[in-house]
Design a protein around this motif. Sequence first.
Motif, PDB file in Angstrom:
ATOM      1  N   SER A   1      34.622  48.860  31.460  1.00 40.68           N
ATOM      2  CA  SER A   1      35.815  48.709  30.628  1.00 40.68           C
ATOM      3  C   SER A   1      35.981  47.295  30.081  1.00 40.68           C
ATOM      4  CB  SER A   1      37.061  49.090  31.436  1.00 40.68           C
ATOM      5  OG  SER A   1      37.230  48.214  32.540  1.00 40.68           O
ATOM      6  N   TYR A   2      35.368  46.299  30.704  1.00 40.08           N
ATOM      7  CA  TYR A   2      35.605  44.916  30.290  1.00 40.08           C
ATOM      8  C   TYR A   2      34.532  44.361  29.360  1.00 40.08           C
ATOM      9  CZ  TYR A   2      32.461  44.167  34.292  1.00 40.08           C
ATOM     10  OH  TYR A   2      31.413  44.226  35.179  1.00 40.08           O
TER      11      TYR A   2
ATOM     12  N   ASN B   1      32.123  44.432  25.723  1.00 40.85           N
ATOM     13  CA  ASN B   1      32.118  44.881  24.331  1.00 40.85           C
ATOM     14  C   ASN B   1      30.859  45.709  24.126  1.00 40.85           C
ATOM     15  OD1 ASN B   1      31.988  45.232  21.577  1.00 40.85           O
ATOM     16  ND2 ASN B   1      31.669  43.065  21.093  1.00 40.85           N
TER      17      ASN B   1
ATOM     18  N   ASP C   1      35.269  44.299  37.849  1.00 42.87           N
ATOM     19  CA  ASP C   1      36.685  44.661  37.821  1.00 42.87           C
ATOM     20  C   ASP C   1      37.068  45.609  38.948  1.00 42.87           C
ATOM     21  OD1 ASP C   1      35.271  46.845  36.873  1.00 42.87           O
ATOM     22  OD2 ASP C   1      36.676  47.312  35.260  1.00 42.87           O
TER      23      ASP C   1
ATOM     24  N   HIS D   1      33.616  36.249  23.831  1.00 43.01           N
ATOM     25  CA  HIS D   1      33.758  37.087  25.026  1.00 43.01           C
ATOM     26  C   HIS D   1      34.886  38.087  24.820  1.00 43.01           C
ATOM     27  CE1 HIS D   1      37.510  35.119  26.312  1.00 43.01           C
ATOM     28  NE2 HIS D   1      36.942  33.952  26.047  1.00 43.01           N
ATOM     29  N   PRO D   2      34.878  39.192  25.558  1.00 45.67           N
ATOM     30  CA  PRO D   2      36.003  40.125  25.488  1.00 45.67           C
ATOM     31  C   PRO D   2      37.269  39.439  26.007  1.00 45.67           C
ATOM     32  CG  PRO D   2      34.103  41.124  26.569  1.00 45.67           C
ATOM     33  CD  PRO D   2      33.813  39.672  26.458  1.00 45.67           C
ATOM     34  N   ASP D   3      38.408  39.934  25.611  1.00 46.97           N
ATOM     35  CA  ASP D   3      39.677  39.392  26.074  1.00 46.97           C
ATOM     36  C   ASP D   3      40.548  40.538  26.581  1.00 46.97           C
ATOM     37  OD1 ASP D   3      41.681  37.596  26.617  1.00 46.97           O
ATOM     38  OD2 ASP D   3      42.453  37.556  24.560  1.00 46.97           O
ATOM     39  N   PRO D   4      40.877  40.578  27.878  1.00 49.96           N
ATOM     40  CA  PRO D   4      40.530  39.559  28.875  1.00 49.96           C
ATOM     41  C   PRO D   4      39.130  39.783  29.442  1.00 49.96           C
ATOM     42  CG  PRO D   4      41.841  41.264  29.905  1.00 49.96           C
ATOM     43  CD  PRO D   4      41.740  41.631  28.438  1.00 49.96           C
ATOM     44  N   VAL D   5      38.659  38.778  30.156  1.00 48.94           N
ATOM     45  CA  VAL D   5      37.405  38.933  30.886  1.00 48.94           C
ATOM     46  C   VAL D   5      37.686  39.695  32.168  1.00 48.94           C
ATOM     47  CG1 VAL D   5      36.464  36.794  29.922  1.00 48.94           C
ATOM     48  CG2 VAL D   5      37.631  36.744  32.138  1.00 48.94           C
ATOM     49  N   ALA D   6      36.635  40.116  32.848  1.00 50.88           N
ATOM     50  CA  ALA D   6      36.803  40.827  34.118  1.00 50.88           C
ATOM     51  C   ALA D   6      37.480  39.913  35.140  1.00 50.88           C
ATOM     52  CB  ALA D   6      35.446  41.281  34.649  1.00 50.88           C
TER      53      ALA D   6
ATOM     54  N   TYR E   1      28.146  39.105  29.935  1.00 50.63           N
ATOM     55  CA  TYR E   1      28.614  39.955  28.838  1.00 50.63           C
ATOM     56  C   TYR E   1      29.225  39.167  27.672  1.00 50.63           C
ATOM     57  CZ  TYR E   1      32.931  39.517  31.632  1.00 50.63           C
ATOM     58  OH  TYR E   1      34.005  39.038  32.367  1.00 50.63           O
TER      59      TYR E   1
END
Length: 636
Positions: A66-67, A69, A115, A604-609, A618
């Motif tokens: 889920s965390y 991209n 996560d 990076h994705p927001d939020p990170v794990a 990632y």
Amino acid sequence: MSQSSRVHQAKAISVTRERSLAAAMLLSAIIVFWGTVAAHAQDVIKSHGISTFGELKYAEDFEHLSYVNPDAPKGGEMSLALVGSFDSMNPYSRKGSGGALSTVMYESLLTSVGDEIGASYGLLAESIEYPADKSWVTFYLRPEAKFSDGSPVTTKDVEFVYNLFLKEGLTSYRAVLSTQVEKVEIIDEHTIKFYFQEDAAKREIIQTVGGLPIFQSSWFEETGAILDESRLTTPLGSGPYMRGETEVGRRLTYVRNPDYWGADLPINIGRSNFDTIRIEYFGDDTAAFEALKSGVVRFRIENTSKTWATGYDFPAVSNGTIVQEEVADGTIASGQAFVFNQRGERAKKFGDIRVREALALMFNFEWSNETLFYGLYERVNSFWENSELAATGLPEGEELALLESIRDKLRPEVFTEPAVMSPVSGARKLDRGNLRKASALLDEAGWIVGSDGLRRNADGETLDVEFLERSPSFDRVISPYVENLRALGVNARLNRVDPAQFSELRQTFDYDVITAHEGGGYEPGDGLLQQFGSLTAAESIFNPAGISSEGIDALIEVIRNAETREELHVAVRALDRVLRAEKYVVLQWYKDVHTYAYFDYYRHPDPVAPYDPGYLDYWWVDQDRYQELLASGAIK
């Protein structure tokens, strides 16, 4: 009815009854048999993963974590600097200084995620099978799993690695592993079964064997290499990265395998995005910081509060080429601490709790945080700081009952005083109140101040305390501590050595005080045996203090065998309380964010794990922004 007819009828009834009874018994046997089979079938679990407590977050048909991209582009380079050097690429030996990320090439049967606490999912293994009592586990390897040369990963490799670690792994690890596994059985090329010792703690035992790194066994057979040696050659792994260019002591590179077998697994989608990971080594942190400013490296993990607060005032930051970012850290504090080594002759001084307490009183965190750290840190009080596992106040309820069961193995103050907090000092570097308390403790312990101002014991030996350190950036922290100790009459000094010397002295336990990370995990278990247990205290590099206590051993066993999360938390809080009462260490400081500085094309994705910031995992390169910076001359 004639007599013969009655006899015939009686016989017929008897036969019918016997047949009915036989049929009933047969039916009962069938019911019992299939009931047993059904019960056995219910007891055996087959799954794509395993969680210590409760259900797995990700179902068997999950598409990606889920965390991440899932559309993160592949390409580009991650480059960062480290202080120190390396002379080995074998991280599984006490000999030599291992290169950074030298485990990145290897995968395991199971893997954790960023996560979820206590969960492991199939990686090299597509599924596992085990009974409810975890007396054994069967791993089913993915037939498509391959090493980087294209050869298949088989159960022969798994069995080989298990035997290799059992024979040549770190002594403390072997001691634990040998008490867990009874035997290993290869069923076929892709199926292997581990049988566990009946009395072994079972809660995380499957994750333990499932977490072994898998090497290509034929490489060891062909080269004659052993595990416990310093070497620059490396066995083949099956991971997404392979060895690239290596310049011993100065540079390491890892390149993404374009033919990586597991690229399309749901657990790998959106991960391993960089084509290259490059590590540059420098002699000190000043040089490492300059490497970021000049663009030699493009990513920096900033661990120096002074640099974070005052060092980023150069043009690349002001014009947006380099960004500073604080990324939330949901993990337990690392438990960074000054650790007193109680092994051998050093037990004469550090084996006395009054000495340990006196020395702890002389570290002034409040002054250090204000003067040296720019107020960026919080004090660490617990081995499980920043979590619900930290002990608080007086023991009560189930925790008190657990401690009462081993009262004779614990200090009385565990029951009469609140959980020990780190000493508090005043605004001046030398806190006079703490100096008086520390002086009284050392007087009581028999370390008396002589005419030269130094404390000596009854044998005339001075109270020598040497801080072993490798980082110049720690000079400004340790030097004031040394000065305070010298005001107390302690013959204290800082011994800063190069990274190679530091590694050798640490591994041979030839130090008085060392900085180490003593914190625990969210679901601690067998690792506590190496970290705080008596069984491996003499040789475990994960137990820098040489802690050996019957009370602590008893609590570790309760933790290892806890069957519910509630039982685990109670026992961990009890252990935390006891460790703090013993004052084995001087806990230092932490912050609940990661501080990064990097060129503004990393994303990076927001939020990170919450439990894994993932900058090597990632994150990815924004190629459009990279080309924009390149065209502007901001990067070369």
